[in-house]
Design a protein around this motif. Structure first.
Motif, mmCIF file in Angstrom:
data_model
loop_
_atom_site.group_PDB
_atom_site.id
_atom_site.type_symbol
_atom_site.label_atom_id
_atom_site.label_comp_id
_atom_site.label_asym_id
_atom_site.label_seq_id
_atom_site.Cartn_x
_atom_site.Cartn_y
_atom_site.Cartn_z
ATOM 1 N N SER A 40 2.386 -5.843 3.784
ATOM 2 C CA SER A 40 1.730 -6.602 4.841
ATOM 3 C C SER A 40 1.247 -7.944 4.302
ATOM 4 O O SER A 40 1.180 -8.157 3.095
ATOM 5 C CB SER A 40 0.543 -5.808 5.396
ATOM 6 O OG SER A 40 -0.438 -5.604 4.399
ATOM 7 N N GLY A 41 0.939 -8.835 5.224
ATOM 8 C CA GLY A 41 0.446 -10.147 4.819
ATOM 9 C C GLY A 41 1.268 -11.266 5.420
ATOM 10 O O GLY A 41 1.957 -11.084 6.419
ATOM 11 N N SER A 42 1.195 -12.401 4.758
ATOM 12 C CA SER A 42 1.864 -13.607 5.239
ATOM 13 C C SER A 42 3.317 -13.607 4.759
ATOM 14 O O SER A 42 3.661 -14.217 3.755
ATOM 15 C CB SER A 42 1.136 -14.849 4.719
ATOM 16 O OG SER A 42 1.754 -16.024 5.189
ATOM 17 N N ILE A 43 4.170 -12.885 5.494
ATOM 18 C CA ILE A 43 5.537 -12.625 5.056
ATOM 19 C C ILE A 43 6.541 -13.350 5.937
ATOM 20 O O ILE A 43 6.469 -13.253 7.159
ATOM 21 C CB ILE A 43 5.822 -11.111 5.097
ATOM 22 C CG1 ILE A 43 4.865 -10.368 4.176
ATOM 23 C CG2 ILE A 43 7.276 -10.842 4.711
ATOM 24 C CD1 ILE A 43 4.867 -8.878 4.401
ATOM 25 N N SER A 44 7.474 -14.031 5.300
ATOM 26 C CA SER A 44 8.587 -14.618 6.023
ATOM 27 C C SER A 44 9.782 -13.663 5.992
ATOM 28 O O SER A 44 10.404 -13.416 7.031
ATOM 29 C CB SER A 44 8.962 -15.969 5.414
ATOM 30 O OG SER A 44 10.058 -16.540 6.107
ATOM 31 N N SER A 45 10.091 -13.138 4.818
ATOM 32 C CA SER A 45 11.152 -12.137 4.712
ATOM 33 C C SER A 45 10.954 -11.348 3.420
ATOM 34 O O SER A 45 10.233 -11.777 2.519
ATOM 35 C CB SER A 45 12.537 -12.775 4.733
ATOM 36 O OG SER A 45 12.754 -13.547 3.566
ATOM 37 N N ILE A 46 11.617 -10.193 3.363
ATOM 38 C CA ILE A 46 11.574 -9.344 2.181
ATOM 39 C C ILE A 46 12.991 -9.103 1.706
ATOM 40 O O ILE A 46 13.846 -8.685 2.510
ATOM 41 C CB ILE A 46 10.866 -8.009 2.460
ATOM 42 C CG1 ILE A 46 9.457 -8.253 2.991
ATOM 43 C CG2 ILE A 46 10.817 -7.163 1.190
ATOM 44 C CD1 ILE A 46 8.734 -6.982 3.407
ATOM 45 N N VAL A 50 0.845 -1.187 0.000
ATOM 46 C CA VAL A 50 0.000 0.000 0.000
ATOM 47 C C VAL A 50 0.877 1.232 0.000
ATOM 48 O O VAL A 50 1.649 1.462 0.939
ATOM 49 C CB VAL A 50 -0.941 0.017 1.215
ATOM 50 C CG1 VAL A 50 -1.787 1.283 1.203
ATOM 51 C CG2 VAL A 50 -1.838 -1.219 1.209
ATOM 52 N N GLU A 51 0.765 2.024 -1.061
ATOM 53 C CA GLU A 51 1.552 3.248 -1.194
ATOM 54 C C GLU A 51 0.737 4.437 -0.712
ATOM 55 O O GLU A 51 -0.496 4.428 -0.754
ATOM 56 C CB GLU A 51 1.944 3.489 -2.655
ATOM 57 C CG GLU A 51 2.767 2.388 -3.278
ATOM 58 C CD GLU A 51 2.128 1.822 -4.512
ATOM 59 O OE1 GLU A 51 2.859 1.364 -5.416
ATOM 60 O OE2 GLU A 51 0.888 1.823 -4.587
ATOM 61 N N SER A 52 1.435 5.470 -0.308
ATOM 62 C CA SER A 52 0.808 6.728 0.052
ATOM 63 C C SER A 52 1.796 7.856 -0.145
ATOM 64 O O SER A 52 3.006 7.615 -0.277
ATOM 65 C CB SER A 52 0.327 6.698 1.511
ATOM 66 O OG SER A 52 1.419 6.508 2.388
ATOM 67 N N GLY A 53 1.279 9.080 -0.167
ATOM 68 C CA GLY A 53 2.144 10.242 -0.250
ATOM 69 C C GLY A 53 2.127 10.976 -1.573
ATOM 70 O O GLY A 53 2.645 12.097 -1.666
ATOM 71 N N LYS A 108 9.127 -2.368 10.184
ATOM 72 C CA LYS A 108 7.773 -2.012 9.759
ATOM 73 C C LYS A 108 7.453 -2.507 8.357
ATOM 74 O O LYS A 108 6.359 -2.237 7.847
ATOM 75 C CB LYS A 108 7.595 -0.491 9.809
ATOM 76 C CG LYS A 108 7.706 0.104 11.193
ATOM 77 C CD LYS A 108 7.498 1.616 11.147
ATOM 78 C CE LYS A 108 7.572 2.222 12.536
ATOM 79 N NZ LYS A 108 7.375 3.708 12.509
ATOM 80 N N ASN A 109 8.411 -3.202 7.727
ATOM 81 C CA ASN A 109 8.209 -3.651 6.335
ATOM 82 C C ASN A 109 7.777 -2.486 5.450
ATOM 83 O O ASN A 109 6.860 -2.618 4.628
ATOM 84 C CB ASN A 109 7.178 -4.785 6.264
ATOM 85 C CG ASN A 109 7.684 -6.086 6.852
ATOM 86 O OD1 ASN A 109 8.885 -6.308 6.926
ATOM 87 N ND2 ASN A 109 6.776 -6.928 7.290
#
Length: 121
Positions: free
Chosen positions: A25-31, A5-8, A75-76
């Motif tokens: 966000s979501g079902s995240i193990s790593s980025i 989700v972008e903003s700004g 905060k991902n």
């Protein structure tokens, strides 16, 4: 599922500043890598800036010295601080993340819905 989700995005005068944000966000193990791309109508999507999980950054030449990408791993979330903006920076800006979902064994690329940045002269 994974959501970006972008903003700004906003209308800003040339020479001004704004900051884009993108939360994953979501079902995240790593980025792994994250970044910002932009696209004008009828044109190819182009890289603006990327940042690795370790903080290594990469920028397209036209934004070097004006834009800064940063990342809050807790905060991902990634940010794009845009300073000294120019009319040619007008575009839809898309957030990107390479995500390892929980239970998965490979990374998948995800994109946000885009946020409009308009720079008036």
């Amino acid at each position: 599922q994974v959501q970006l989700v972008e903003s700004g995005g906003t209308l800003v005068q040339a020479g001004g500043s704004l900051r884009l944000s993108c939360e994953v966000s979501g079902s995240i193990s790593s980025i792994n890598a994250m970044g910002w791309y932009r696209q004008a109508p009828g044109k190819q999507r182009e890289l603006v800036a990327t940042i690795t999980s370790g903080g290594t950054t990469n920028y397209r030449d036209s934004v070097k010295g004006r834009f800064t990408i940063s990342r809050d791993n807790a905060k991902n979330t990634i940010y794009l601080q845009m300073n000294s903006v120019k009319p040619e920076d007008t575009d839809v800006y898309y957030c990107y993340a390479r995500v390892l979902r929980r239970g998965s064994f490979s990374y998948t690329d995800y994109w946000g819905q885009g946020t409009q940045v308009t720079v008036s002269s």
